[in-house]
Write a protein that holds these residues in place. Structure first.
Motif, PDB file in Angstrom:
ATOM      1  N   THR A   1      -2.939  15.766 -11.776  1.00 52.96           N
ATOM      2  CA  THR A   1      -1.838  15.673 -10.818  1.00 52.96           C
ATOM      3  C   THR A   1      -1.977  14.428  -9.948  1.00 52.96           C
ATOM      4  OG1 THR A   1      -1.627  18.080 -10.778  1.00 52.96           O
ATOM      5  CG2 THR A   1      -0.649  16.873  -8.939  1.00 52.96           C
ATOM      6  N   ILE A   2      -3.180  14.183  -9.445  1.00 51.85           N
ATOM      7  CA  ILE A   2      -3.397  13.006  -8.600  1.00 51.85           C
ATOM      8  C   ILE A   2      -3.182  11.729  -9.404  1.00 51.85           C
ATOM      9  CG2 ILE A   2      -5.101  11.726  -7.249  1.00 51.85           C
ATOM     10  CD1 ILE A   2      -6.256  14.459  -6.413  1.00 51.85           C
ATOM     11  N   SER A   3      -3.699  11.671 -10.628  1.00 54.19           N
ATOM     12  CA  SER A   3      -3.502  10.496 -11.481  1.00 54.19           C
ATOM     13  C   SER A   3      -2.019  10.260 -11.740  1.00 54.19           C
ATOM     14  CB  SER A   3      -4.238  10.666 -12.801  1.00 54.19           C
ATOM     15  OG  SER A   3      -5.623  10.734 -12.588  1.00 54.19           O
ATOM     16  N   GLY A   4      -1.283  11.335 -11.973  1.00 56.47           N
ATOM     17  CA  GLY A   4       0.159  11.214 -12.178  1.00 56.47           C
ATOM     18  C   GLY A   4       0.858  10.659 -10.956  1.00 56.47           C
ATOM     19  N   ARG A   5       0.453  11.087  -9.783  1.00 57.12           N
ATOM     20  CA  ARG A   5       1.058  10.578  -8.548  1.00 57.12           C
ATOM     21  C   ARG A   5       0.743   9.104  -8.352  1.00 57.12           C
ATOM     22  NH1 ARG A   5      -0.391  15.827  -4.691  1.00 57.12           N
ATOM     23  NH2 ARG A   5       1.035  17.250  -5.768  1.00 57.12           N
ATOM     24  N   VAL A   6      -0.475   8.690  -8.699  1.00 60.66           N
ATOM     25  CA  VAL A   6      -0.844   7.271  -8.604  1.00 60.66           C
ATOM     26  C   VAL A   6       0.006   6.458  -9.582  1.00 60.66           C
ATOM     27  CG1 VAL A   6      -2.670   5.584  -9.000  1.00 60.66           C
ATOM     28  CG2 VAL A   6      -3.177   7.685  -7.768  1.00 60.66           C
ATOM     29  N   ASN A   7       0.124   6.944 -10.821  1.00 59.37           N
ATOM     30  CA  ASN A   7       0.909   6.238 -11.830  1.00 59.37           C
ATOM     31  C   ASN A   7       2.384   6.174 -11.458  1.00 59.37           C
ATOM     32  OD1 ASN A   7      -1.320   5.682 -13.415  1.00 59.37           O
ATOM     33  ND2 ASN A   7      -1.094   7.540 -14.630  1.00 59.37           N
ATOM     34  N   ASP A   8       2.910   7.214 -10.832  1.00 61.39           N
ATOM     35  CA  ASP A   8       4.304   7.202 -10.400  1.00 61.39           C
ATOM     36  C   ASP A   8       4.547   6.140  -9.346  1.00 61.39           C
ATOM     37  OD1 ASP A   8       4.905   9.259 -12.109  1.00 61.39           O
ATOM     38  OD2 ASP A   8       4.912  10.819 -10.569  1.00 61.39           O
ATOM     39  N   ASN A   9       3.555   5.894  -8.494  1.00 58.13           N
ATOM     40  CA  ASN A   9       3.700   4.901  -7.425  1.00 58.13           C
ATOM     41  C   ASN A   9       3.508   3.473  -7.903  1.00 58.13           C
ATOM     42  OD1 ASN A   9       4.368   6.663  -5.426  1.00 58.13           O
ATOM     43  ND2 ASN A   9       2.326   6.835  -4.579  1.00 58.13           N
ATOM     44  N   ILE A  10       2.940   3.272  -9.082  1.00 64.46           N
ATOM     45  CA  ILE A  10       2.728   1.909  -9.578  1.00 64.46           C
ATOM     46  C   ILE A  10       4.063   1.198  -9.811  1.00 64.46           C
ATOM     47  CG2 ILE A  10       1.893   0.563 -11.561  1.00 64.46           C
ATOM     48  CD1 ILE A  10      -0.481   2.481 -11.693  1.00 64.46           C
ATOM     49  N   GLY A  11       5.038   1.927 -10.326  1.00 64.57           N
ATOM     50  CA  GLY A  11       6.334   1.338 -10.625  1.00 64.57           C
ATOM     51  C   GLY A  11       7.208   1.070  -9.411  1.00 64.57           C
ATOM     52  N   GLU A  12       6.859   1.628  -8.269  1.00 71.34           N
ATOM     53  CA  GLU A  12       7.703   1.501  -7.073  1.00 71.34           C
ATOM     54  C   GLU A  12       7.468   0.206  -6.344  1.00 71.34           C
ATOM     55  OE1 GLU A  12       7.194   4.966  -4.644  1.00 71.34           O
ATOM     56  OE2 GLU A  12       7.837   6.281  -6.237  1.00 71.34           O
TER      57      GLU A  12
ATOM     58  N   MET B   1       0.847  -1.185   0.000  1.00 72.52           N
ATOM     59  CA  MET B   1       0.000   0.000   0.000  1.00 72.52           C
ATOM     60  C   MET B   1       0.894   1.250   0.000  1.00 72.52           C
ATOM     61  SD  MET B   1      -2.629   1.414   2.902  1.00 72.52           S
ATOM     62  CE  MET B   1      -1.355   1.774   4.078  1.00 72.52           C
ATOM     63  N   LYS B   2       0.643   2.107  -0.944  1.00 71.88           N
ATOM     64  CA  LYS B   2       1.349   3.381  -1.028  1.00 71.88           C
ATOM     65  C   LYS B   2       0.361   4.508  -0.754  1.00 71.88           C
ATOM     66  CE  LYS B   2       5.209   1.720  -2.809  1.00 71.88           C
ATOM     67  NZ  LYS B   2       6.509   1.856  -2.289  1.00 71.88           N
ATOM     68  N   LEU B   3       0.839   5.566  -0.116  1.00 70.59           N
ATOM     69  CA  LEU B   3      -0.005   6.729   0.147  1.00 70.59           C
ATOM     70  C   LEU B   3       0.220   7.772  -0.935  1.00 70.59           C
ATOM     71  CD1 LEU B   3       0.365   7.102   4.011  1.00 70.59           C
ATOM     72  CD2 LEU B   3      -1.549   6.149   2.735  1.00 70.59           C
ATOM     73  N   ILE B   4      -0.876   8.340  -1.409  1.00 72.74           N
ATOM     74  CA  ILE B   4      -0.845   9.365  -2.438  1.00 72.74           C
ATOM     75  C   ILE B   4      -1.185  10.700  -1.796  1.00 72.74           C
ATOM     76  CG2 ILE B   4      -1.860  10.123  -4.625  1.00 72.74           C
ATOM     77  CD1 ILE B   4      -0.310   7.461  -4.774  1.00 72.74           C
ATOM     78  N   ASN B   5      -0.341  11.702  -2.014  1.00 76.12           N
ATOM     79  CA  ASN B   5      -0.588  13.039  -1.482  1.00 76.12           C
ATOM     80  C   ASN B   5      -1.714  13.679  -2.298  1.00 76.12           C
ATOM     81  OD1 ASN B   5      -0.571  15.761  -0.852  1.00 76.12           O
ATOM     82  ND2 ASN B   5       1.642  15.904  -0.780  1.00 76.12           N
ATOM     83  N   ILE B   6      -2.796  14.080  -1.609  1.00 78.39           N
ATOM     84  CA  ILE B   6      -3.921  14.722  -2.295  1.00 78.39           C
ATOM     85  C   ILE B   6      -3.993  16.201  -1.944  1.00 78.39           C
ATOM     86  CG2 ILE B   6      -5.248  12.616  -2.564  1.00 78.39           C
ATOM     87  CD1 ILE B   6      -6.989  13.610  -0.175  1.00 78.39           C
ATOM     88  N   GLY B   7      -2.931  16.722  -1.352  1.00 73.98           N
ATOM     89  CA  GLY B   7      -2.843  18.145  -1.079  1.00 73.98           C
ATOM     90  C   GLY B   7      -2.926  18.509   0.377  1.00 73.98           C
ATOM     91  N   TYR B   8      -2.135  19.517   0.756  1.00 72.45           N
ATOM     92  CA  TYR B   8      -2.156  20.118   2.093  1.00 72.45           C
ATOM     93  C   TYR B   8      -1.935  19.102   3.207  1.00 72.45           C
ATOM     94  CZ  TYR B   8      -3.966  23.724  -0.865  1.00 72.45           C
ATOM     95  OH  TYR B   8      -4.118  24.614  -1.900  1.00 72.45           O
ATOM     96  N   GLY B   9      -1.025  18.163   2.978  1.00 73.87           N
ATOM     97  CA  GLY B   9      -0.655  17.194   3.999  1.00 73.87           C
ATOM     98  C   GLY B   9      -1.603  16.021   4.125  1.00 73.87           C
ATOM     99  N   ASN B  10      -2.563  15.900   3.226  1.00 68.36           N
ATOM    100  CA  ASN B  10      -3.510  14.788   3.259  1.00 68.36           C
ATOM    101  C   ASN B  10      -3.089  13.710   2.280  1.00 68.36           C
ATOM    102  OD1 ASN B  10      -5.538  16.049   5.058  1.00 68.36           O
ATOM    103  ND2 ASN B  10      -5.667  17.514   3.379  1.00 68.36           N
ATOM    104  N   SER B  11      -3.300  12.457   2.681  1.00 69.54           N
ATOM    105  CA  SER B  11      -2.922  11.331   1.832  1.00 69.54           C
ATOM    106  C   SER B  11      -4.030  10.298   1.819  1.00 69.54           C
ATOM    107  CB  SER B  11      -1.645  10.662   2.358  1.00 69.54           C
ATOM    108  OG  SER B  11      -0.583  11.579   2.356  1.00 69.54           O
ATOM    109  N   ILE B  12      -4.025   9.475   0.776  1.00 71.64           N
ATOM    110  CA  ILE B  12      -4.991   8.390   0.650  1.00 71.64           C
ATOM    111  C   ILE B  12      -4.250   7.172   0.104  1.00 71.64           C
ATOM    112  CG2 ILE B  12      -5.700   9.188  -1.629  1.00 71.64           C
ATOM    113  CD1 ILE B  12      -8.488   8.118  -1.048  1.00 71.64           C
ATOM    114  N   ALA B  13      -4.679   5.984   0.520  1.00 76.93           N
ATOM    115  CA  ALA B  13      -4.061   4.753   0.039  1.00 76.93           C
ATOM    116  C   ALA B  13      -4.408   4.550  -1.430  1.00 76.93           C
ATOM    117  CB  ALA B  13      -4.535   3.569   0.866  1.00 76.93           C
TER     118      ALA B  13
END
Length: 81
Positions: free
Chosen positions: A70-81, A1-13
């Motif tokens: 931006t959020i989609s890009g962050r999700v896609n960036d975490n897929i490869g990790e 499980m990776k956390l995605i930053n959704i802005g202002y210090g908030n994250s979602i799995a």
């Protein structure tokens, strides 16, 4: 499980995200209203303009001030990790 930053210090799995959509259309506005009525709405905008709506697998609807691209890009960036 990776956390995605959704802005202002908030994250979602990332594994909980079903959709990241723009808030402009009438159907999305109905989704937001229904979630608010049922108590499943989370406002993570800190009073700023809502730019994206995140729908989760638990039926929660999360409002974010970060664009859907931006959020989609962050999700896609975490897929490869």
């Amino acid at each position: 499980m990776k956390l995605i930053n959704i802005g202002y210090g908030n994250s979602i799995a990332d594994s909980r995200i079903i959709a990241v959509i723009a808030p402009d259309s009438s159907p999305v506005k109905r989704i937001i209203a229904d979630a608010k009525e049922k108590g499943f709405l989370v406002d993570a905008t800190y009073g700023r303009k809502t730019k994206s709506v995140i729908v989760t697998d638990s039926s929660h609807v999360i409002l974010s001030a970060v664009s859907p691209e931006t959020i989609s890009g962050r999700v896609n960036d975490n897929i490869g990790e």
